[in-house]
Design an enzyme around this catalytic site. Structure first.
Site, PDB file in Angstrom:
ATOM      1  N   GLY A   1       0.784  -1.126   0.097  1.00  0.00           N
ATOM      2  CA  GLY A   1       0.278  -0.099   0.121  1.00  0.00           C
ATOM      3  C   GLY A   1       0.723   1.321   0.053  1.00  0.00           C
TER       4      GLY A   1
ATOM      5  CE  LYS B   1       8.297   8.500   8.656  1.00  0.00           C
ATOM      6  NZ  LYS B   1       7.389   9.122   7.679  1.00  0.00           N
TER       7      LYS B   1
ATOM      8  N   GLY C   1     -10.513  -4.801  -6.932  1.00  0.00           N
ATOM      9  CA  GLY C   1     -11.528  -5.417  -6.600  1.00  0.00           C
ATOM     10  C   GLY C   1     -12.975  -4.717  -6.407  1.00  0.00           C
TER      11      GLY C   1
ATOM     12  CB  SER D   1      -6.035   7.700   2.772  1.00  0.00           C
ATOM     13  OG  SER D   1      -4.557   7.741   3.002  1.00  0.00           O
TER      14      SER D   1
ATOM     15  N   GLY E   1       4.309  17.694   5.444  1.00  0.00           N
ATOM     16  CA  GLY E   1       4.725  18.868   4.929  1.00  0.00           C
ATOM     17  C   GLY E   1       6.260  19.048   5.678  1.00  0.00           C
TER      18      GLY E   1
ATOM     19  N   GLY F   1      -3.315  16.990   3.644  1.00  0.00           N
ATOM     20  CA  GLY F   1      -3.664  15.760   4.230  1.00  0.00           C
ATOM     21  C   GLY F   1      -4.095  15.011   3.144  1.00  0.00           C
TER      22      GLY F   1
ATOM     23  CG  MET G   1      -5.834   8.945   7.539  1.00  0.00           C
ATOM     24  SD  MET G   1      -6.248  10.095   6.206  1.00  0.00           S
ATOM     25  CE  MET G   1      -7.903   9.871   5.656  1.00  0.00           C
TER      26      MET G   1
ATOM     27  CG  HIS H   1      24.338   8.942  33.779  1.00  0.00           C
ATOM     28  ND1 HIS H   1      23.618  10.061  33.450  1.00  0.00           N
ATOM     29  CD2 HIS H   1      25.384   9.353  34.150  1.00  0.00           C
ATOM     30  CE1 HIS H   1      24.581  11.196  33.412  1.00  0.00           C
ATOM     31  NE2 HIS H   1      25.427  10.642  33.887  1.00  0.00           N
TER      32      HIS H   1
END
Length: 467
Positions: A40, A51, A115, A145, A185, A272, A319, A445
């Protein structure tokens, strides 16, 4: 006609995870994907490539701007955008191959094609070379989306682009204009600002990432401005006109109605996304949708048509890929007769800028609206030893707790390695921990996570130790 216990339309994180869980529970499963790769939006043109671009651009930015302070002298550093792009695609392909493997391992039947639901137990699959029909007992709609735009601005995919085209650019823009200061953005804007583009972000609200705690947006604004990004907050975009090699963007200042104009070679529409339900045949069985185009579901994520479920971006809520995955497992287990549960209030939101951002639970603004008695504590990364060592001192962690019970109600973080460290807050809140519970835990630490401990100390009678 082959018959399945469950058929899933869409192979994003919600779809393929649901398919795996259904198969684990002994169900015969089919998954339908209209594109020629699984995964997707998230795997192909969203979470994973964005990323990978952020990771690559951050390495370059630190090499150019920070390595000298560590005593590392690099005479010259250049970006090979084509090689960088190829590595992104290699990462994407490797993860897609992993999903292919998981489908085979779990004996999930994969159909490539569009489908369309003919009735609640029949789906037609129109592929490139053939059309076939399958029977199914249950249907899970997980079609995700697609990018949204403003009513008067058309995404031409050449100069006025969505995140999909931005992540496939084969050149570094001279001036990238970004409409929208939300997650998409600021992430994509960060990528190209680091690589040398002039970046201008135009945002309607008075803060970035406006759905998250207000303090996070204000700090992110300051941090990204130091990295060279220009911001036009409280501006309403009125028009964008593209020619062969540039875009003119017009916006109106909300306070004084003054119009401004920007010229750039690309304009990214990042306002969006909207549910993708085109040509699914929802009308054939009477599946209800709301005014936003989202499929209406009940508490079990079942539509008004019995046996037809919907998950992820096509229904209410944030989303987010991890939200869709949780819903996919939820529906699979519900179909198998189990009693699963999702705590929607503890699904975190994450932004992979530098500094990274994450929030889980309620924001201070939301809690103030309810007149709940709260207390807050925060601790800055500039006072954290590990952050000083790595030169990642921008940001803070804010903890919000109930004033009477000390239960943690929200944790809002901006700083280094946040995407990998916020899970401690999620676990704490799932077990309804008090701020003092975390304050009394040893965190090692020097570590970044000490900042969370100190923020909890600050929320517990203002007892922070290192500030």
């Amino acid at each position: 006609m082959e018959k399945f216990d469950v058929t899933i339309i869409g192979s994003g994180p919600g779809g393929y995870v649901s398919a795996i869980r259904c198969a684990q529970l002994g169900l015969k499963v089919a998954i339908i994907e209209r594109y020629n790769t699984l995964g997707g939006t998230c795997l192909n043109v969203g979470c994973i490539p964005s990323k990978a671009w952020l990771e690559a651009s951050e390495h370059y930015y630190k090499l150019k701007h920070q390595f000298e302070n560590f005593g590392i002298d690099v005479k010259e550093a250049n970006v090979d955008i084509l090689k960088m792009s190829q590595r992104v695609q290699d990462v994407v392909q490797e993860i897609i191959n992993g999903v292919d493997y998981l489908m085979k391992k779990n004996k999930v039947t994969v159909y490539e094609g569009h489908g369309t639901i003919k009735d609640k137990n029949t789906i037609e699959i129109k592929g490139e070379d053939k059309t076939e029909t399958i029977a199914t007992d249950k249907i899970i709609i997980a079609t995700g989306s697609k990018p949204a735009s403003l009513p008067n601005i058309k995404i031409d995919k050449k100069r006025i682009i969505s995140s999909t085209e931005a992540l496939a650019l084969q050149e570094i823009p001279k001036h990238l204009m970004v409409v929208g200061g939300g997650v998409i953005g600021v992430e994509i804007g960060s990528v190209f600002a680091r690589l040398g583009s002039k970046v201008s972000i135009v945002e309607y609200f008075d803060s970035l990432i406006a759905t998250m705690d207000g303090a996070l947006g204000h700090q992110l604004h300051r941090s990204l401005r130091k990295q060279g990004i220009d911001f036009y907050l409280e501006h309403k975009v009125t028009n964008a006109t593209a020619t062969e090699d540039k875009v003119e963007l017009k916006a109106e200042n909300l306070s004084d109605k003054e119009e401004m104009s920007l010229d750039g070679d690309y304009c990214l529409m990042a306002i969006g996304r909207k549910p993708y339900t085109a040509s699914l045949g929802l009308e054939n069985i009477g599946v209800e949708t709301n005014e936003k185009g989202q499929i209406t579901v009940d508490k079990n994520l079942e539509t008004n048509v019995k046996g037809v479920y919907a998950i992820g971006d096509v229904i209410r809520g944030a989303m987010l890929a991890h939200k869709a995955s949780e819903e996919g497992v939820f529906v699979a287990e519900s179909i198998a007769g189990q009693k699963p549960h999702i705590n929607y209030s503890l699904i975190p939101n994450i932004v992979y800028t530098q500094p990274e951002v994450a929030g889980v639970g309620l924001t201070e603004e939301e809690l103030k609206k309810t007149n709940r008695s709260i207390k807050t504590g925060s601790f800055p990364y500039k006072a954290n030893a590990r952050a000083k060592i790595s030169m990642d001192t921008d940001g803070f962690i804010k903890v919000i707790a109930d004033k009477e019970t000390d239960e943690i109600l929200g944790v809002h973080m901006i700083g280094p390695r946040i995407a990998d460290s916020y899970t401690e807050a999620v676990v704490a809140m799932e077990f309804r921990a008090a701020a003092e519970d975390i304050a009394r835990m040893s965190h090692g630490h020097p570590t970044f996570s000490e900042t969370f401990k100190e923020a909890c100390l600050a929320a517990t009678e203002d007892r922070a130790l290192h500030i």
